[in-house]
Design an enzyme around this catalytic site. Sequence first.
Site, PDB file in Angstrom:
ATOM      1  N   ASN A   1      -7.237   4.157  -4.161  1.00  0.00           N
ATOM      2  CA  ASN A   1      -7.395   3.076  -3.193  1.00  0.00           C
ATOM      3  C   ASN A   1      -8.381   3.584  -2.139  1.00  0.00           C
ATOM      4  O   ASN A   1      -8.013   4.376  -1.274  1.00  0.00           O
ATOM      5  CB  ASN A   1      -6.024   2.760  -2.587  1.00  0.00           C
ATOM      6  CG  ASN A   1      -6.085   1.638  -1.565  1.00  0.00           C
ATOM      7  OD1 ASN A   1      -7.164   1.167  -1.201  1.00  0.00           O
ATOM      8  ND2 ASN A   1      -4.920   1.221  -1.085  1.00  0.00           N
TER       9      ASN A   1
ATOM     10  N   HIS B   1      -2.414  -9.313  -1.375  1.00  0.00           N
ATOM     11  CA  HIS B   1      -1.149  -8.625  -1.697  1.00  0.00           C
ATOM     12  C   HIS B   1      -0.630  -9.036  -3.075  1.00  0.00           C
ATOM     13  O   HIS B   1       0.565  -8.912  -3.363  1.00  0.00           O
ATOM     14  CB  HIS B   1      -0.012  -8.955  -0.698  1.00  0.00           C
ATOM     15  CG  HIS B   1      -0.185  -8.390   0.677  1.00  0.00           C
ATOM     16  ND1 HIS B   1       0.240  -9.061   1.792  1.00  0.00           N
ATOM     17  CD2 HIS B   1      -0.710  -7.227   1.107  1.00  0.00           C
ATOM     18  CE1 HIS B   1      -0.018  -8.323   2.865  1.00  0.00           C
ATOM     19  NE2 HIS B   1      -0.604  -7.193   2.470  1.00  0.00           N
TER      20      HIS B   1
ATOM     21  N   ARG C   1      -2.595  -8.833  13.482  1.00  0.00           N
ATOM     22  CA  ARG C   1      -3.334 -10.074  13.152  1.00  0.00           C
ATOM     23  C   ARG C   1      -2.535 -11.284  13.586  1.00  0.00           C
ATOM     24  O   ARG C   1      -1.301 -11.288  13.489  1.00  0.00           O
ATOM     25  CB  ARG C   1      -3.594 -10.158  11.642  1.00  0.00           C
ATOM     26  CG  ARG C   1      -4.655  -9.196  11.173  1.00  0.00           C
ATOM     27  CD  ARG C   1      -4.807  -9.251   9.661  1.00  0.00           C
ATOM     28  NE  ARG C   1      -4.703  -7.914   9.111  1.00  0.00           N
ATOM     29  CZ  ARG C   1      -4.335  -7.635   7.873  1.00  0.00           C
ATOM     30  NH1 ARG C   1      -3.999  -8.600   7.042  1.00  0.00           N
ATOM     31  NH2 ARG C   1      -4.274  -6.398   7.464  1.00  0.00           N
TER      32      ARG C   1
ATOM     33  N   ARG D   1      -7.787   0.037  -6.839  1.00  0.00           N
ATOM     34  CA  ARG D   1      -7.397  -1.168  -6.104  1.00  0.00           C
ATOM     35  C   ARG D   1      -8.669  -1.784  -5.522  1.00  0.00           C
ATOM     36  O   ARG D   1      -9.422  -1.111  -4.818  1.00  0.00           O
ATOM     37  CB  ARG D   1      -6.450  -0.799  -4.968  1.00  0.00           C
ATOM     38  CG  ARG D   1      -6.115  -1.996  -4.135  1.00  0.00           C
ATOM     39  CD  ARG D   1      -5.360  -1.657  -2.889  1.00  0.00           C
ATOM     40  NE  ARG D   1      -5.057  -2.886  -2.194  1.00  0.00           N
ATOM     41  CZ  ARG D   1      -5.055  -2.994  -0.866  1.00  0.00           C
ATOM     42  NH1 ARG D   1      -5.322  -1.952  -0.116  1.00  0.00           N
ATOM     43  NH2 ARG D   1      -4.782  -4.141  -0.303  1.00  0.00           N
TER      44      ARG D   1
ATOM     45  N   GLU E   1       2.936  -0.779  -5.370  1.00  0.00           N
ATOM     46  CA  GLU E   1       1.633  -1.309  -5.782  1.00  0.00           C
ATOM     47  C   GLU E   1       0.882  -0.312  -6.649  1.00  0.00           C
ATOM     48  O   GLU E   1       0.178  -0.694  -7.582  1.00  0.00           O
ATOM     49  CB  GLU E   1       0.797  -1.659  -4.546  1.00  0.00           C
ATOM     50  CG  GLU E   1       1.308  -2.893  -3.838  1.00  0.00           C
ATOM     51  CD  GLU E   1       0.785  -3.041  -2.426  1.00  0.00           C
ATOM     52  OE1 GLU E   1       1.302  -2.353  -1.524  1.00  0.00           O
ATOM     53  OE2 GLU E   1      -0.145  -3.837  -2.216  1.00  0.00           O
TER      54      GLU E   1
END
Length: 399
Positions: A7, A178, A239, A89, A382
């Site tokens: 990643n 996601h 956010r 990823r 993940e």
Amino acid sequence: MKTLVLNSGSSSIKYSLFEMDDQSVLAAGVIESIGGSHSLHRYKIGSDSAISQTLALADHAQGLHTLFSGLQHNAILQDAAELFCIGHRVVHGGELFRQPVIIDSRVTEKISELSALAPLHNPANVQGIQQALNEFGSVPQVAVFDTAFHQTLPQHAYHYALPRSWYDDFAIRRYGFHGTSHYYVAKKAAEHLARPLAELNLITLHLGNGCSITAIENGKSVDTSMGMTPMEGLMMGTRCGDIDPALSFYVERIAGLSSAEIEQLLNRSSGLKGVCGENDMRAVHRLAESGDQQAQLALDMFAYRIKKYLGAYFAVLGKVDAIVFTGGIGENDSWLRAQCCANLAALGIAIDEEKNTSARAECLDISARQQAVAVLVIRTNEELEIALQSVDCVLNGGS
Ligand code: ADP
């Protein structure tokens, strides 16, 4: 069968090396502050305690070289040829990538072209891919996209009510993110319920630093709270989530801020942090417990937003088999889970407080007895999902 998952961020590389035969983690680590004189490499070999090294790593090429040397030094991986494949990823696959794909120069080019949609992420992903191709030679490499699981959204869910030409000319639409995590926990929920995923309706909540909620109908994503960017939807650590778009123009006029400054504020200084000054949920709870009213307000807003989406997705799906909480907050915050599910007995949702506060597990069923909707807490993974999809992609010849 060894599989490496990478990643790559703009100044970091996270990695996990799996033995796929038993899905065990042989090594996992992160290299941070690449490009500086104090890059940090933290890693674990199997279940040993973590090791930290400070190095000077100029770029991703040196970072990957350090990673590979570390695996060789610890006798975990002697030769790149021992790798069955490498899974990357990749944040944005646009409308082009609906599933994992074996990387070649055309794929890398397309991921690079999609950078306009994810300027912070795709260029870093491409950099990681190019350097991994140099470092690991002929090992098959696969791109696994955060957006892919949501490519099943119907048109009425992914279009914005905007001029049609914005979609045609600029690819402006809702994509969702996601996806790897939502899909992984959905599969785990199906295993727990002992039913095929293709027959299940689920609402999955990924609540980490970024937060999103997905409505899954017969195993497919039909709506999700993040949109064209990961800023839309739920309130997050920093956010804002859903806001009135007109407020940006108002702030521009009244405070004299540029659009770049406003974007930065909405991304990095809003959410929990904007309301109470802290973005880490544990710190927000500590503040609230000490009597800080802004922190309590932040918690209440965070839970309320989730509950509104739960109601909306319940209406979208009509019938829901399970609600799944995951991510650092979803997996650990029993207070929040209780708030989100409070007073929803009319929808068949109620949790058992004792189960809700019991010790963590891979999959915890916290529903009260005889409820129509199971409420599950499932640990996401993940990295493992990327490894599984990459192996599958290679075995199936790239699709
Ligand atoms: P990322 O999205 O970066 O992968 P994580 O999924 O690890 O992040 O989630 C990070 C969030 O999880 C942080 O807000 C952190 O405070 C929260 N978290 C971790 N442990 C707990 C806990 N015990 N209670 C509440 N929140 C927690």
